[in-house]
Write an enzyme that holds these catalytic residues in place. Sequence first.
Site, PDB file in Angstrom:
ATOM      1  N   ASP A  72       0.867  -1.171   0.000  1.00 10.27           N
ATOM      2  CA  ASP A  72       0.000   0.000   0.000  1.00 10.27           C
ATOM      3  C   ASP A  72       0.908   1.227   0.000  1.00 10.27           C
ATOM      4  O   ASP A  72       2.072   1.157   0.374  1.00 10.27           O
ATOM      5  CB  ASP A  72      -0.913  -0.024   1.229  1.00 10.27           C
ATOM      6  CG  ASP A  72      -2.033   0.997   1.144  1.00 10.27           C
ATOM      7  OD1 ASP A  72      -2.158   1.642   0.088  1.00 10.27           O
ATOM      8  OD2 ASP A  72      -2.765   1.152   2.134  1.00 10.27           O
ATOM      9  N   ASP A  74      -3.532   7.178  -4.134  1.00  7.69           N
ATOM     10  CA  ASP A  74      -4.852   7.696  -4.482  1.00  7.69           C
ATOM     11  C   ASP A  74      -5.450   8.432  -3.294  1.00  7.69           C
ATOM     12  O   ASP A  74      -4.901   8.412  -2.188  1.00  7.69           O
ATOM     13  CB  ASP A  74      -5.761   6.551  -4.915  1.00  7.69           C
ATOM     14  CG  ASP A  74      -5.891   5.495  -3.829  1.00  7.69           C
ATOM     15  OD1 ASP A  74      -4.869   4.848  -3.509  1.00  7.69           O
ATOM     16  OD2 ASP A  74      -6.993   5.321  -3.277  1.00  7.69           O
ATOM     17  N   ALA A 127     -11.866   2.248  -0.369  1.00  8.76           N
ATOM     18  CA  ALA A 127     -12.739   3.006   0.534  1.00  8.76           C
ATOM     19  C   ALA A 127     -14.069   2.309   0.816  1.00  8.76           C
ATOM     20  O   ALA A 127     -15.112   2.956   0.919  1.00  8.76           O
ATOM     21  CB  ALA A 127     -12.976   4.415  -0.014  1.00  8.76           C
ATOM     22  N   CYS A 176      -8.696 -26.638  13.307  1.00  9.45           N
ATOM     23  CA  CYS A 176      -7.369 -26.181  12.911  1.00  9.45           C
ATOM     24  C   CYS A 176      -6.354 -26.592  13.972  1.00  9.45           C
ATOM     25  O   CYS A 176      -6.713 -27.089  15.045  1.00  9.45           O
ATOM     26  CB  CYS A 176      -7.359 -24.668  12.696  1.00  9.45           C
ATOM     27  SG  CYS A 176      -7.363 -23.686  14.207  1.00  9.45           S
ATOM     28  N   CYS A 201      -6.974 -24.944  17.421  1.00 11.84           N
ATOM     29  CA  CYS A 201      -8.198 -25.392  18.087  1.00 11.84           C
ATOM     30  C   CYS A 201      -8.145 -26.872  18.456  1.00 11.84           C
ATOM     31  O   CYS A 201      -8.900 -27.329  19.323  1.00 11.84           O
ATOM     32  CB  CYS A 201      -9.399 -25.103  17.200  1.00 11.84           C
ATOM     33  SG  CYS A 201      -9.670 -23.340  16.930  1.00 11.84           S
TER      34      CYS A 201
END
Length: 649
Positions: free
Chosen positions: A88, A123, A194, A282, A285
């Site tokens: 980013d 942006d 956004a 998982c 867990c």
Amino acid sequence: MFEIKARDAMGRLGVITINGKKIETPTIMPVIHPNPKKQTVSMDLINKMADVVITNSYITYTTPELREIAETKGIHELIDFKNVVVTDSGSFQLSVYGDVNVGPMEIIDFQEKIGVDVGTILDIPTGPDVSREKAESDLLETFKRAEDSIKRRKEMGYKLALNGTIQGSKYLDLRQKSADVMGKMDFDIYPIGAVVPLMEDYRYREVAEVILNSKMHLPTNKPVHLFGCGHPMLFALSVALGCDLFDSAAYALYAKNGRYLTADGTLHLEDMKDLKNFPCTCKVCSEYTPKQLFNLEEKEKTRLLAEHNLYVTFEEIDRIKNAIKEGNLWELVEERCRSHPKLLNGLRVISKYMDFIEKHDPVSKKSGFFYTGYESMNRPEIYRHKQRLERIQYDKIYVTTVSENTSKPYHENLDNVPCDVDVLIKDSVFGLVPLNIDTMYPLAQNEVPDLYDFEKKYNNEFVSNFMEKNSEKILDISTYNYYINHYGTKKECDKINPDVFRVGKMLEYQYGAKILDDELMEKVKTRRSKNTGRIRNLLLEKEVLFTLRANDNFLIPAKSGAELLHEKLEFPKYRIVIDSSVEEYARAGKSVYSKFVKDCDPELRPFEEVLIVNSDDELLAYGTTILNGLELMEFDYGVAATLRGGLKK
């Protein structure tokens, strides 16, 4: 470069190739903190699970010690990730703080310098609750920065791929404008920006409309990234609407607040601590009980909870990929959207855009159509069927009803007199089902529960409109009974080969034209399967023209059938025109690649049977298109159509 391998709804199981590295879509990009000391989950685990990650170039740029390492050793070394790294640009910080200490070109230069695979322009993120004037002003500045960034990359010979973010706030026409303008620039990936404030406020209806209004105006050959979408409950709907990439800081942020992600919502670890086991298998867990995990030291608890959140996030992505391959993504979407009423709003609003969505949805699927609720009435399969009913060339029509207990396909369970009347059955889900095509997908390949009265009435208006439009051809029950008795008493039915008549109607429905003229109707014959007793082939002088594919009853052309279609269908119907340089490969039955497509039928849908021709409309081969008409003209990488056979010179 982007290639589609499989698809369902608008979801695309594809491969993005960047700098020789491959990303399978749809996928999630875990957000990685550029400071290794602040990274919650170990990079060893991230490297095992992820093809691509996203980190922040602005934080790296403004933190001297991180910047030094990134500039000397590269971003991959800094965060210890070997595959694709996306960054980013500081837009998030701009949206939060209102300003950043870096210029638009400066951050592009920096992203290239540190070896980023995919950079992002700086942006202007515009939230959903600003004025239209503010949204328009921000959008114009984003356009300027986008154009300057593309120009900078070209002039400097930069290698990094670039994200061109779609903005426009909640104003759908501005989203369309943004997609139009940005789509004409040479960006590699198009994030939709956004939308986080909308997601945080559960405004999923608006999220869905923002996605669709962006997708409708973006090039089809570029991946789309839904910026900031990291909760797995949103993935299925977003993928079905055409999003290919997601990014998630949620796995870590939620863990810091003791929140436990699931595919259909969020739980709190504190509320779970008295459970015997977690509702998950998982690694985390399986090794800890809720109480054990809750009682751990805070840092370790956060790390393990973040690992679970990451596991369940990738598990949902894998579930979606499998749903795309199996052709039941819509069923998964409908299941997920019932996990929250606001998410159901997002599903319901897309019915307004079904004309667009249907163009991308495959005409046939491995899985049957499962009706899971009222929203299923607005699925593209039903929308397409209603449109394609108009392809059939009716002479006489009789509309009737059958008992709810009548099994499908209807024609096998009704005593129907062979004649040239098209008998249409009123159907609560599909509106009208002509008996002559009732074995074709999805008319027989569906499961529907007992419906409520209001559901049964859903198609009443459609049926009325159809009958009004065809009023001159509609027979009432008395006329129909007289007509079939006339056929029965005068043995006129001997003149009608019901199987050939049936196949003729199926061809009209599938290809949109009368393929069997009166002369051919007398010459062709059908052959039935010895095992099932159902029609299997259409033959002309013992040569197979078409085979009825067992799973969907679509008519698949053999060589002679392809030649017949080429003769009967006007150009460019059901055609893909290829470059002369690859004619010999097509004649040899080898796949057609997108970069060699010169023209096509713009109305083609994914997985339709197609004719491969040259610029003179000479038939070269026949096969199945993977792409729709618009995609065939925009994609320049990957397979466009797989071939069943070629025609030698």
